[in-house]
Write a protein that holds these residues in place. Structure first.
Motif, PDB file in Angstrom:
ATOM      1  N   LYS A   1      -6.640 -12.116   1.226  1.00 47.61           N
ATOM      2  CA  LYS A   1      -7.284 -12.127   2.043  1.00 47.61           C
ATOM      3  C   LYS A   1      -7.155 -10.539   2.083  1.00 47.61           C
ATOM      4  O   LYS A   1      -7.801 -10.075   3.453  1.00 47.61           O
ATOM      5  CB  LYS A   1      -7.084 -13.713   2.945  1.00 47.61           C
ATOM      6  CG  LYS A   1      -7.963 -14.879   2.147  1.00 47.61           C
ATOM      7  CD  LYS A   1      -7.571 -15.204   3.192  1.00 47.61           C
ATOM      8  CE  LYS A   1      -8.598 -16.311   3.317  1.00 47.61           C
ATOM      9  NZ  LYS A   1      -8.316 -18.265   4.251  1.00 47.61           N
ATOM     10  N   VAL A   2      -5.703 -10.088   2.818  1.00 45.25           N
ATOM     11  CA  VAL A   2      -5.489  -9.318   2.878  1.00 45.25           C
ATOM     12  C   VAL A   2      -5.459  -7.831   2.195  1.00 45.25           C
ATOM     13  O   VAL A   2      -6.768  -6.974   3.233  1.00 45.25           O
ATOM     14  CB  VAL A   2      -4.078  -9.004   3.570  1.00 45.25           C
ATOM     15  CG1 VAL A   2      -3.205  -7.659   3.145  1.00 45.25           C
ATOM     16  CG2 VAL A   2      -3.943  -9.917   4.335  1.00 45.25           C
TER      17      VAL A   2
ATOM     18  N   GLU B   1       1.861   9.138  -0.301  1.00 40.78           N
ATOM     19  CA  GLU B   1       2.173   7.709   0.105  1.00 40.78           C
ATOM     20  C   GLU B   1       1.558   6.637  -0.948  1.00 40.78           C
ATOM     21  O   GLU B   1       2.669   6.216  -1.304  1.00 40.78           O
ATOM     22  CB  GLU B   1       2.154   7.675   0.909  1.00 40.78           C
ATOM     23  CG  GLU B   1       3.002   7.122   1.718  1.00 40.78           C
ATOM     24  CD  GLU B   1       3.081   6.457   2.669  1.00 40.78           C
ATOM     25  OE1 GLU B   1       3.928   5.786   3.420  1.00 40.78           O
ATOM     26  OE2 GLU B   1       2.180   7.287   3.762  1.00 40.78           O
ATOM     27  N   PHE B   2       0.386   6.127  -0.959  1.00 35.11           N
ATOM     28  CA  PHE B   2      -0.338   4.977  -1.348  1.00 35.11           C
ATOM     29  C   PHE B   2      -1.095   5.507  -2.709  1.00 35.11           C
ATOM     30  O   PHE B   2      -1.768   6.168  -3.367  1.00 35.11           O
ATOM     31  CB  PHE B   2      -1.508   4.713  -0.331  1.00 35.11           C
ATOM     32  CG  PHE B   2      -1.149   4.188   0.533  1.00 35.11           C
ATOM     33  CD1 PHE B   2      -0.540   2.806   1.283  1.00 35.11           C
ATOM     34  CD2 PHE B   2      -0.761   5.012   2.183  1.00 35.11           C
ATOM     35  CE1 PHE B   2       0.125   2.453   1.989  1.00 35.11           C
ATOM     36  CE2 PHE B   2      -0.550   4.736   3.770  1.00 35.11           C
ATOM     37  CZ  PHE B   2      -0.256   3.372   3.442  1.00 35.11           C
ATOM     38  N   LYS B   3       0.645   5.009  -3.622  1.00 29.99           N
ATOM     39  CA  LYS B   3      -0.754   5.315  -4.771  1.00 29.99           C
ATOM     40  C   LYS B   3      -1.906   4.829  -5.149  1.00 29.99           C
ATOM     41  O   LYS B   3      -2.039   3.766  -4.223  1.00 29.99           O
ATOM     42  CB  LYS B   3       0.463   5.668  -6.194  1.00 29.99           C
ATOM     43  CG  LYS B   3       1.431   6.130  -6.100  1.00 29.99           C
ATOM     44  CD  LYS B   3       1.752   7.251  -6.874  1.00 29.99           C
ATOM     45  CE  LYS B   3       3.063   7.939  -6.513  1.00 29.99           C
ATOM     46  NZ  LYS B   3       2.453   9.517  -6.971  1.00 29.99           N
ATOM     47  N   ALA B   4      -2.534   5.383  -6.017  1.00 32.57           N
ATOM     48  CA  ALA B   4      -4.178   4.403  -5.940  1.00 32.57           C
ATOM     49  C   ALA B   4      -3.653   3.067  -6.820  1.00 32.57           C
ATOM     50  O   ALA B   4      -4.368   1.741  -6.784  1.00 32.57           O
ATOM     51  CB  ALA B   4      -4.635   5.325  -7.638  1.00 32.57           C
TER      52      ALA B   4
ATOM     53  N   ALA C   1      -3.297  -3.138  -6.454  1.00 34.55           N
ATOM     54  CA  ALA C   1      -2.737  -3.985  -6.266  1.00 34.55           C
ATOM     55  C   ALA C   1      -2.315  -4.524  -4.844  1.00 34.55           C
ATOM     56  O   ALA C   1      -2.590  -5.836  -5.314  1.00 34.55           O
ATOM     57  CB  ALA C   1      -0.956  -3.812  -7.141  1.00 34.55           C
ATOM     58  N   TYR C   2      -2.741  -4.001  -4.142  1.00 30.53           N
ATOM     59  CA  TYR C   2      -2.625  -4.569  -2.520  1.00 30.53           C
ATOM     60  C   TYR C   2      -3.839  -5.581  -2.671  1.00 30.53           C
ATOM     61  O   TYR C   2      -4.408  -6.399  -2.137  1.00 30.53           O
ATOM     62  CB  TYR C   2      -2.379  -3.724  -1.671  1.00 30.53           C
ATOM     63  CG  TYR C   2      -1.176  -3.162  -1.610  1.00 30.53           C
ATOM     64  CD1 TYR C   2       0.529  -3.724  -1.697  1.00 30.53           C
ATOM     65  CD2 TYR C   2      -1.630  -1.591  -0.711  1.00 30.53           C
ATOM     66  CE1 TYR C   2       1.294  -3.027  -1.529  1.00 30.53           C
ATOM     67  CE2 TYR C   2       0.332  -0.928  -0.973  1.00 30.53           C
ATOM     68  CZ  TYR C   2       1.223  -2.007  -1.444  1.00 30.53           C
ATOM     69  OH  TYR C   2       2.446  -1.383  -1.246  1.00 30.53           O
TER      70      TYR C   2
ATOM     71  N   GLU D   1      -2.560  -8.808  -5.863  1.00 31.90           N
ATOM     72  CA  GLU D   1      -1.208  -9.081  -6.215  1.00 31.90           C
ATOM     73  C   GLU D   1      -0.268  -8.485  -6.350  1.00 31.90           C
ATOM     74  O   GLU D   1       1.429  -9.093  -6.312  1.00 31.90           O
ATOM     75  CB  GLU D   1      -1.223  -8.428  -8.848  1.00 31.90           C
ATOM     76  CG  GLU D   1      -2.763  -8.219  -8.698  1.00 31.90           C
ATOM     77  CD  GLU D   1      -2.746  -7.657  -9.438  1.00 31.90           C
ATOM     78  OE1 GLU D   1      -3.089  -6.258  -9.821  1.00 31.90           O
ATOM     79  OE2 GLU D   1      -4.053  -8.251 -10.500  1.00 31.90           O
ATOM     80  N   ARG D   2       0.226  -7.780  -4.719  1.00 25.78           N
ATOM     81  CA  ARG D   2       1.234  -7.062  -3.834  1.00 25.78           C
ATOM     82  C   ARG D   2       1.173  -7.786  -2.319  1.00 25.78           C
ATOM     83  O   ARG D   2      -0.010  -6.873  -2.188  1.00 25.78           O
ATOM     84  CB  ARG D   2       1.735  -5.751  -4.533  1.00 25.78           C
ATOM     85  CG  ARG D   2       2.247  -5.331  -5.892  1.00 25.78           C
ATOM     86  CD  ARG D   2       2.399  -4.155  -5.953  1.00 25.78           C
ATOM     87  NE  ARG D   2       3.548  -3.704  -5.228  1.00 25.78           N
ATOM     88  CZ  ARG D   2       4.493  -2.464  -5.184  1.00 25.78           C
ATOM     89  NH1 ARG D   2       3.919  -1.671  -5.991  1.00 25.78           N
ATOM     90  NH2 ARG D   2       5.210  -1.842  -4.893  1.00 25.78           N
ATOM     91  N   ALA D   3       2.327  -8.006  -1.993  1.00 28.77           N
ATOM     92  CA  ALA D   3       2.243  -7.620  -0.450  1.00 28.77           C
ATOM     93  C   ALA D   3       2.545  -7.304   0.060  1.00 28.77           C
ATOM     94  O   ALA D   3       3.317  -5.971  -0.329  1.00 28.77           O
ATOM     95  CB  ALA D   3       3.224  -9.273  -0.245  1.00 28.77           C
ATOM     96  N   ILE D   4       2.081  -6.037   0.919  1.00 29.64           N
ATOM     97  CA  ILE D   4       1.850  -4.867   1.519  1.00 29.64           C
ATOM     98  C   ILE D   4       3.115  -5.067   2.774  1.00 29.64           C
ATOM     99  O   ILE D   4       2.724  -6.385   3.775  1.00 29.64           O
ATOM    100  CB  ILE D   4       0.489  -4.970   2.024  1.00 29.64           C
ATOM    101  CG1 ILE D   4       0.936  -3.003   2.563  1.00 29.64           C
ATOM    102  CG2 ILE D   4      -0.287  -5.329   3.096  1.00 29.64           C
ATOM    103  CD1 ILE D   4      -0.242  -2.221   2.724  1.00 29.64           C
TER     104      ILE D   4
END
Length: 164
Positions: free
Chosen positions: A8-9, A34-37, A42-43, A47-50
């Motif tokens: 959802k995030v 800083e924020f790789k594509a 994945a965020y 798939e990944r939590a920020i």
């Protein structure tokens, strides 16, 4: 963080990025890498939590309040449908404001107008950052804030270089 919440995030992150018409690569470049594509993707897929600090930095990069990158409680997404213009059947009652010119507006009142327009953006979840269409009642409210008449507010916005 649960997988469902991370998804959802991610949906919120993607929605705001797309509203601003940014690609994943554009965010990578504008963030100084800083924020790789691939990580941002994945965020967005959940798939990944920020982390909270990274979420705050991303909100600053997108120029939105951090809470707008989080999913809504309860009923889910707000009723706003994501369109850049609010629905209104009355012809001629809307004014489109060029938000990119707000910082360059010469008048001292531009800060007050900017705060009011920012509030409208938050209410509508409209963070494209380029233009904002305001309704007649918004013009009346701005006129009250600036101690003028509503019919003169359109001209004032035009004189300030904000009307599109």
């Amino acid at each position: 963080m649960t997988t469902t919440y991370a998804r959802k995030v991610g949906e919120r992150l993607r929605k705001v990025r797309k509203q601003q018409r940014l690609s994943l690569q554009a965010v990578e470049v504008s963030s100084g890498e800083e924020f790789k594509a691939s990580v941002l993707g994945a965020y967005e897929r959940g798939e990944r939590a920020i982390s909270v600090p990274r979420l705050q930095r991303l909100a600053r990069l997108y120029n939105v309040p951090v809470d707008q990158l989080l999913p809504k409680d309860g009923a889910g997404e707000p009723a706003w449908n994501g369109a850049s213009e609010p629905e209104d059947d009355q012809v001629g009652t809307k004014v489109t404001i060029d938000l990119t010119r707000l910082d360059m507006a010469p008048e001292a009142d531009s800060a007050l107008i900017g705060r009011y327009l920012g509030m409208i953006q938050v209410q509508r979840q409209d963070f494209n950052g380029r233009v904002l269409t305001v309704r007649e009642e918004d013009l009346r409210a701005m006129a009250c804030l600036l101690d003028t008449r509503p019919e003169l507010m359109r001209r004032r916005l035009e004189d300030m270089g904000l009307r599109r």
